[in-house]
Motif scaffolding. Sequence first.
Motif, PDB file in Angstrom:
ATOM      1  N   ASN A 309      12.307 -16.684  -9.914  1.00  0.00           N
ATOM      2  CA  ASN A 309      13.588 -16.872 -10.599  1.00  0.00           C
ATOM      3  C   ASN A 309      14.272 -15.573 -10.998  1.00  0.00           C
ATOM      4  N   ARG A 310      13.868 -14.466 -10.396  1.00  0.00           N
ATOM      5  CA  ARG A 310      14.399 -13.157 -10.802  1.00  0.00           C
ATOM      6  C   ARG A 310      14.878 -12.380  -9.607  1.00  0.00           C
ATOM      7  N   PRO A 311      15.869 -11.509  -9.795  1.00  0.00           N
ATOM      8  CA  PRO A 311      16.152 -10.544  -8.734  1.00  0.00           C
ATOM      9  C   PRO A 311      14.942  -9.624  -8.587  1.00  0.00           C
ATOM     10  N   TRP A 312      14.502  -9.434  -7.341  1.00  0.00           N
ATOM     11  CA  TRP A 312      13.230  -8.759  -7.111  1.00  0.00           C
ATOM     12  C   TRP A 312      13.340  -7.793  -5.931  1.00  0.00           C
ATOM     13  N   ILE A 313      12.889  -6.554  -6.115  1.00  0.00           N
ATOM     14  CA  ILE A 313      12.798  -5.593  -5.018  1.00  0.00           C
ATOM     15  C   ILE A 313      11.318  -5.457  -4.688  1.00  0.00           C
ATOM     16  N   CYS A 314      10.924  -5.942  -3.506  1.00  0.00           N
ATOM     17  CA  CYS A 314       9.508  -5.850  -3.154  1.00  0.00           C
ATOM     18  C   CYS A 314       9.135  -4.384  -2.955  1.00  0.00           C
ATOM     19  N   ASN A 315       8.095  -3.954  -3.621  1.00  0.00           N
ATOM     20  CA  ASN A 315       7.700  -2.553  -3.569  1.00  0.00           C
ATOM     21  C   ASN A 315       6.278  -2.428  -4.059  1.00  0.00           C
ATOM     22  N   LEU A 316       5.758  -1.198  -3.965  1.00  0.00           N
ATOM     23  CA  LEU A 316       4.411  -0.949  -4.476  1.00  0.00           C
ATOM     24  C   LEU A 316       4.499  -0.465  -5.918  1.00  0.00           C
ATOM     25  N   GLY A 317       3.383  -0.619  -6.648  1.00  0.00           N
ATOM     26  CA  GLY A 317       3.341  -0.159  -8.036  1.00  0.00           C
ATOM     27  C   GLY A 317       3.127   1.343  -8.137  1.00  0.00           C
ATOM     28  N   ALA A 318       2.842   2.016  -7.024  1.00  0.00           N
ATOM     29  CA  ALA A 318       2.689   3.481  -6.990  1.00  0.00           C
ATOM     30  C   ALA A 318       2.766   3.893  -5.526  1.00  0.00           C
ATOM     31  N   GLY A 319       2.697   5.186  -5.256  1.00  0.00           N
ATOM     32  CA  GLY A 319       2.830   5.671  -3.888  1.00  0.00           C
ATOM     33  C   GLY A 319       1.651   5.302  -3.006  1.00  0.00           C
ATOM     34  N   LEU A 320       1.892   5.255  -1.699  1.00  0.00           N
ATOM     35  CA  LEU A 320       0.810   5.013  -0.737  1.00  0.00           C
ATOM     36  C   LEU A 320      -0.106   6.228  -0.678  1.00  0.00           C
ATOM     37  N   SER A 321      -1.417   5.997  -0.679  1.00  0.00           N
ATOM     38  CA  SER A 321      -2.344   7.128  -0.600  1.00  0.00           C
ATOM     39  C   SER A 321      -2.459   7.564   0.859  1.00  0.00           C
ATOM     40  N   PRO A 322      -2.917   8.814   1.098  1.00  0.00           N
ATOM     41  CA  PRO A 322      -3.054   9.284   2.482  1.00  0.00           C
ATOM     42  C   PRO A 322      -3.965   8.384   3.316  1.00  0.00           C
ATOM     43  N   ALA A 323      -4.858   7.628   2.664  1.00  0.00           N
ATOM     44  CA  ALA A 323      -5.801   6.772   3.416  1.00  0.00           C
ATOM     45  C   ALA A 323      -5.167   5.444   3.846  1.00  0.00           C
ATOM     46  N   SER A 324      -3.916   5.222   3.523  1.00  0.00           N
ATOM     47  CA  SER A 324      -3.312   3.918   3.840  1.00  0.00           C
ATOM     48  C   SER A 324      -3.239   3.685   5.348  1.00  0.00           C
ATOM     49  N   ASP A 325      -3.374   2.419   5.703  1.00  0.00           N
ATOM     50  CA  ASP A 325      -3.395   2.023   7.108  1.00  0.00           C
ATOM     51  C   ASP A 325      -1.983   1.589   7.534  1.00  0.00           C
ATOM     52  N   LEU A 326      -1.487   2.237   8.588  1.00  0.00           N
ATOM     53  CA  LEU A 326      -0.113   1.974   9.023  1.00  0.00           C
ATOM     54  C   LEU A 326       0.115   0.507   9.396  1.00  0.00           C
ATOM     55  N   GLU A 327      -0.925  -0.128   9.976  1.00  0.00           N
ATOM     56  CA  GLU A 327      -0.741  -1.532  10.368  1.00  0.00           C
ATOM     57  C   GLU A 327      -0.594  -2.434   9.160  1.00  0.00           C
ATOM     58  N   ARG A 328      -1.269  -2.078   8.077  1.00  0.00           N
ATOM     59  CA  ARG A 328      -1.127  -2.888   6.863  1.00  0.00           C
ATOM     60  C   ARG A 328       0.279  -2.731   6.274  1.00  0.00           C
ATOM     61  N   VAL A 329       0.827  -1.510   6.386  1.00  0.00           N
ATOM     62  CA  VAL A 329       2.197  -1.306   5.892  1.00  0.00           C
ATOM     63  C   VAL A 329       3.156  -2.157   6.735  1.00  0.00           C
ATOM     64  N   GLN A 330       2.974  -2.126   8.061  1.00  0.00           N
ATOM     65  CA  GLN A 330       3.820  -2.955   8.930  1.00  0.00           C
ATOM     66  C   GLN A 330       3.666  -4.437   8.587  1.00  0.00           C
ATOM     67  N   SER A 331       2.427  -4.849   8.275  1.00  0.00           N
ATOM     68  CA  SER A 331       2.196  -6.265   7.948  1.00  0.00           C
ATOM     69  C   SER A 331       3.002  -6.695   6.740  1.00  0.00           C
ATOM     70  N   LEU A 332       3.183  -5.773   5.794  1.00  0.00           N
ATOM     71  CA  LEU A 332       3.982  -6.123   4.612  1.00  0.00           C
ATOM     72  C   LEU A 332       5.375  -6.581   5.050  1.00  0.00           C
ATOM     73  N   PHE A 333       5.975  -5.828   6.008  1.00  0.00           N
ATOM     74  CA  PHE A 333       7.314  -6.201   6.464  1.00  0.00           C
ATOM     75  C   PHE A 333       7.282  -7.525   7.232  1.00  0.00           C
ATOM     76  N   ASP A 334       6.217  -7.748   8.010  1.00  0.00           N
ATOM     77  CA  ASP A 334       6.113  -9.010   8.753  1.00  0.00           C
ATOM     78  C   ASP A 334       5.993 -10.183   7.770  1.00  0.00           C
ATOM     79  N   PHE A 335       5.169 -10.007   6.747  1.00  0.00           N
ATOM     80  CA  PHE A 335       5.029 -11.068   5.737  1.00  0.00           C
ATOM     81  C   PHE A 335       6.378 -11.357   5.075  1.00  0.00           C
TER      82      PHE A 335
END
Length: 344
Positions: A309-335
């Motif tokens: 029920n709120r205006p919402w900007i989907c985002n992370l609660g902090a920056g991505l760490s260097p260990a982040s997996d690119l496919e998981r980031v892409q999955s966020l957009f697919d979801f």
Amino acid sequence: MRQAGRYLPEYRKLREDFAAPHKSFIDFCLDPVTATRAALQPIKRFPNLSAAILFSDILTIPFALGITPDFSAGSPRLAALREPAQITALIEQYKSCSNEVVNQKLNPVGKSVQLLKKELPATIPLIGFAASPWTLACYLIQGNSTPGFPATQQFLDQHPNTYLQLSALLEEYIIALLWMQQQAGADILQIFDSWGGLAPEEHFEKVISDPLIRIAATVAQWNVPLIIHARSPAATPFNWQRLCSQLPATPGFQRAISPDAKTDLTELLPSLPDDIVLQGNLDPELFTPSRPLSELKAALDRLAQILRNRPWICNLGAGLSPASDLERVQSLFDFLDAFRETSQ
Ligand code: CP3
């Protein structure tokens, strides 16, 4: 979230190429062509991103004040201001000339904003940013990122008046830097109060909320939305309720907050004014290869449910760490795409 950075191979390459022979991270941030390329990298890789963020760093303000942070060991190191006399001298030298100093020393940041606005499609707004006075004071007094910033805490306890004078100086420079970015074309401004949750409760008003409210009241006159991000360790929750009850409700001014991943939104939301946009607050840990993708999907579903029920900007609660997996980031957009289709 921090969109660019070491989790992207193309960023690592750009950073490595730029580092030769003796260029520092601050040099990288203050090279408009290079900073623009870094800011565009995530937009090119993830075409579904709905906004871009300027490539710079919160520690450009200490640089403008003659205290150059050194990132060569990873986390930043600065010449610490542990004595009140050092702070008084800094204030003497730099007070009441913030626009001049920022225009002179941080001119490349404005140039980056202009270049980015030329390169970005009109549909992708650009976020400019600065830190809060408290978060900058954490680094300036401590001189590094020691957990809990004990030297800063001690300084605040022992010299509260000098601390507040430093905070006022930083507030002036933050406003000057935000103004420069807005004038150069930034569409949205964001404040990072990365260590906001560390300020002791009895100092919250003077150290955290009063300066943030004054900054918000200034930005409210410029016709740009403002997002306030704060991180808050579980032991000392950031007092969002108190801050939000005082943020200016100027007509036409869009107020947004970006709580970290530890913040329990179900508890927070009922106490917030309805017009406040929520940005966040996915846990960046969910993007590391050890975490099953199903957890990311579940966290996103949960957020969408809580924020329905709120205006919402989907985002992370902090920056991505260097260990982040690119496919998981892409999955966020697919979801998110799938989610948009089902909710239309
Ligand atoms: O998101 C983006 O693409 C924009 C760029 C951006 C950077 N820093 C680049 C950067 C932004 C928005 C920031 C903000 C920033 N900087 C914050 C607030 C956000 C947060 O995470 O809370 C803070 C606390 C800093 C200070 C800082 N800068 C630290 C502590 C470090 C070292 C540790 C780390 O996280 O890497 C930096 C360096 C930094 N700033 C990097 C980047 C891409 C990594 C530098 C490199 O090795 O190339």
